[in-house]
Design a protein around this motif. Sequence first.
Motif, PDB file in Angstrom:
ATOM      1  N   THR A   1       0.834  -1.200   0.000  1.00 24.37           N
ATOM      2  CA  THR A   1       0.000   0.000   0.000  1.00 24.37           C
ATOM      3  C   THR A   1       0.870   1.252   0.000  1.00 24.37           C
ATOM      4  O   THR A   1       0.606   2.204  -0.738  1.00 24.37           O
TER       5      THR A   1
ATOM      6  N   GLN B   1       2.284   1.388  -3.588  1.00 28.38           N
ATOM      7  CA  GLN B   1       1.358   1.534  -4.708  1.00 28.38           C
ATOM      8  C   GLN B   1       0.277   2.590  -4.502  1.00 28.38           C
ATOM      9  O   GLN B   1      -0.325   3.049  -5.476  1.00 28.38           O
ATOM     10  N   ASP B   2      -0.021   2.952  -3.274  1.00 30.49           N
ATOM     11  CA  ASP B   2      -1.059   3.951  -2.994  1.00 30.49           C
ATOM     12  C   ASP B   2      -0.478   5.190  -2.323  1.00 30.49           C
ATOM     13  O   ASP B   2      -1.178   5.897  -1.601  1.00 30.49           O
ATOM     14  N   SER B   3       0.787   5.464  -2.541  1.00 28.04           N
ATOM     15  CA  SER B   3       1.429   6.580  -1.836  1.00 28.04           C
ATOM     16  C   SER B   3       0.748   7.913  -2.127  1.00 28.04           C
ATOM     17  O   SER B   3       0.753   8.810  -1.288  1.00 28.04           O
ATOM     18  N   ASP B   4       0.123   8.031  -3.302  1.00 22.49           N
ATOM     19  CA  ASP B   4      -0.577   9.273  -3.630  1.00 22.49           C
ATOM     20  C   ASP B   4      -1.829   9.469  -2.778  1.00 22.49           C
ATOM     21  O   ASP B   4      -2.382  10.568  -2.720  1.00 22.49           O
ATOM     22  N   ARG B   5      -2.272   8.439  -2.085  1.00 17.29           N
ATOM     23  CA  ARG B   5      -3.460   8.525  -1.228  1.00 17.29           C
ATOM     24  C   ARG B   5      -3.095   8.681   0.248  1.00 17.29           C
ATOM     25  O   ARG B   5      -3.969   8.691   1.104  1.00 17.29           O
TER      26      ARG B   5
ATOM     27  N   PHE C   1       1.535  13.117   3.389  1.00 15.58           N
ATOM     28  CA  PHE C   1       2.997  13.248   3.396  1.00 15.58           C
ATOM     29  C   PHE C   1       3.425  14.663   3.744  1.00 15.58           C
ATOM     30  O   PHE C   1       4.293  15.225   3.111  1.00 15.58           O
ATOM     31  N   LYS C   2       2.824  15.238   4.744  1.00 11.71           N
ATOM     32  CA  LYS C   2       3.188  16.600   5.126  1.00 11.71           C
ATOM     33  C   LYS C   2       3.966  16.615   6.430  1.00 11.71           C
ATOM     34  O   LYS C   2       3.728  17.431   7.287  1.00 11.71           O
TER      35      LYS C   2
ATOM     36  N   ASN D   1      -7.215   6.578   3.581  1.00 11.69           N
ATOM     37  CA  ASN D   1      -7.678   6.828   2.209  1.00 11.69           C
ATOM     38  C   ASN D   1      -7.057   5.869   1.197  1.00 11.69           C
ATOM     39  O   ASN D   1      -7.078   6.135   0.000  1.00 11.69           O
ATOM     40  N   THR D   2      -6.503   4.781   1.672  1.00 11.27           N
ATOM     41  CA  THR D   2      -5.841   3.822   0.782  1.00 11.27           C
ATOM     42  C   THR D   2      -6.719   2.592   0.573  1.00 11.27           C
ATOM     43  O   THR D   2      -7.818   2.496   1.109  1.00 11.27           O
TER      44      THR D   2
END
Length: 99
Positions: A56, A59-63, A66-67, A79-80
């Motif tokens: 996850t 492959q789902d790092s955009d979800r 990361f702040k 949200n993954t």
Amino acid sequence: MESSTKVTFYADGWKKNVADSEKQLAKPDKKIKLTITGPEVGYALTTMCMVQAALTVLQDSDRMPFKGGVYTPGVAFENTRLQERLEERGVTFTYEEIL
């Protein structure tokens, strides 16, 4: 005989969104029960969860958030597709409102 795992969690919360600043004053008005079932916890479920969590992240790092900072798993994976990935492998999540 194949062993299995069943874990039940209970939580209190609010039916509607409550601002963090108001949570100390607002009494929770909702109770939920979450039951998770799957293969035995010692090896099968633990490794399954770890591998699927790692996939996850890849492959789902955009979800994922990361702040900066440190996140709890619930916030990091909310949200993954982690729950969906585990369900595809036989883990079930049953939610019940109990109040």
